[in-house]
Scaffold this motif. Sequence first.
Motif, PDB file in Angstrom:
ATOM      1  N   GLY A 117       3.146  15.504   4.081  1.00 45.49           N
ATOM      2  CA  GLY A 117       1.990  14.627   3.976  1.00 45.49           C
ATOM      3  C   GLY A 117       2.264  13.520   2.984  1.00 45.49           C
ATOM      4  N   THR A 118       1.927  12.282   3.364  1.00 44.45           N
ATOM      5  CA  THR A 118       2.136  11.117   2.500  1.00 44.45           C
ATOM      6  C   THR A 118       0.825  10.346   2.393  1.00 44.45           C
ATOM      7  OG1 THR A 118       4.420  10.944   3.294  1.00 44.45           O
ATOM      8  CG2 THR A 118       3.497   9.020   2.163  1.00 44.45           C
ATOM      9  N   PRO A 119       0.236  10.265   1.185  1.00 41.96           N
ATOM     10  CA  PRO A 119      -1.018   9.534   1.027  1.00 41.96           C
ATOM     11  C   PRO A 119      -0.841   8.054   1.358  1.00 41.96           C
ATOM     12  CG  PRO A 119      -0.490  10.782  -0.963  1.00 41.96           C
ATOM     13  CD  PRO A 119       0.718  10.834  -0.074  1.00 41.96           C
ATOM     14  N   PHE A 120      -1.940   7.441   1.852  1.00 46.30           N
ATOM     15  CA  PHE A 120      -1.929   6.006   2.091  1.00 46.30           C
ATOM     16  C   PHE A 120      -3.336   5.457   1.871  1.00 46.30           C
ATOM     17  CE2 PHE A 120      -3.240   7.639   6.193  1.00 46.30           C
ATOM     18  CZ  PHE A 120      -4.041   6.662   6.764  1.00 46.30           C
ATOM     19  N   SER A 121      -3.435   4.156   1.730  1.00 40.55           N
ATOM     20  CA  SER A 121      -4.735   3.519   1.567  1.00 40.55           C
ATOM     21  C   SER A 121      -5.151   2.880   2.879  1.00 40.55           C
ATOM     22  CB  SER A 121      -4.684   2.480   0.453  1.00 40.55           C
ATOM     23  OG  SER A 121      -3.876   1.390   0.853  1.00 40.55           O
ATOM     24  N   ALA A 122      -6.425   2.596   3.011  1.00 34.44           N
ATOM     25  CA  ALA A 122      -6.956   2.029   4.248  1.00 34.44           C
ATOM     26  C   ALA A 122      -6.677   0.532   4.347  1.00 34.44           C
ATOM     27  CB  ALA A 122      -8.461   2.276   4.335  1.00 34.44           C
ATOM     28  N   GLU A 123      -6.011  -0.028   3.354  1.00 37.94           N
ATOM     29  CA  GLU A 123      -5.666  -1.434   3.386  1.00 37.94           C
ATOM     30  C   GLU A 123      -4.669  -1.685   4.513  1.00 37.94           C
ATOM     31  OE1 GLU A 123      -4.131  -2.296  -0.485  1.00 37.94           O
ATOM     32  OE2 GLU A 123      -5.977  -1.657  -1.469  1.00 37.94           O
ATOM     33  N   PRO A 124      -4.628  -2.910   5.057  1.00 42.02           N
ATOM     34  CA  PRO A 124      -3.664  -3.206   6.113  1.00 42.02           C
ATOM     35  C   PRO A 124      -2.241  -2.847   5.673  1.00 42.02           C
ATOM     36  CG  PRO A 124      -5.139  -5.053   5.767  1.00 42.02           C
ATOM     37  CD  PRO A 124      -5.422  -4.049   4.668  1.00 42.02           C
ATOM     38  N   GLU A 125      -1.505  -2.224   6.590  1.00 42.29           N
ATOM     39  CA  GLU A 125      -0.136  -1.814   6.282  1.00 42.29           C
ATOM     40  C   GLU A 125       0.791  -3.011   6.248  1.00 42.29           C
ATOM     41  OE1 GLU A 125       1.344   1.470   8.520  1.00 42.29           O
ATOM     42  OE2 GLU A 125      -0.625   2.414   8.579  1.00 42.29           O
ATOM     43  N   ASP A 126       1.730  -2.969   5.334  1.00 38.34           N
ATOM     44  CA  ASP A 126       2.761  -3.995   5.224  1.00 38.34           C
ATOM     45  C   ASP A 126       3.743  -3.829   6.383  1.00 38.34           C
ATOM     46  OD1 ASP A 126       4.771  -5.739   4.463  1.00 38.34           O
ATOM     47  OD2 ASP A 126       4.775  -5.084   2.375  1.00 38.34           O
ATOM     48  N   ALA A 127       4.167  -4.913   6.972  1.00 37.25           N
ATOM     49  CA  ALA A 127       5.095  -4.863   8.104  1.00 37.25           C
ATOM     50  C   ALA A 127       6.474  -4.385   7.689  1.00 37.25           C
ATOM     51  CB  ALA A 127       5.181  -6.228   8.775  1.00 37.25           C
TER      52      ALA A 127
END
Length: 128
Positions: A117-127
Amino acid sequence: MPDHNPAVEAAIEGELSLLDAEVRRSAERLGALLHPGFREFGSSGRVWDRASMLAHLTTTTAPGSRPITATRMKGAQLAPDLVHITFDTEADDGRLVHRSSLWWRTAEGWRLYFHQGTPFSAEPEDAG
């Protein structure tokens, strides 16, 4: 339309079962889904083995908890007895985690062999 793949469908069914609070509270039901060699690199950074995961989930999952919300679940069969599942989860507290699992078919059925599992934010993902 995606091809019907019984191996992928079985692994997804197992993965969805693991998100159910009643399964997580039952050592017997949870144990039937975890491979004896199970390992996890948790979203907290902790490394889990089968025994520590069984002990943790069966004692910390509250009765009547709602299932963990999963989205974007998909799978690929990598070998006759190996399926890779990816998906995202959102916890009650809003925490988002990308998840990746390897399911291995054994004589007892499909069992979770490895999970990360890898946490992430709901912000647009970087390409990149």
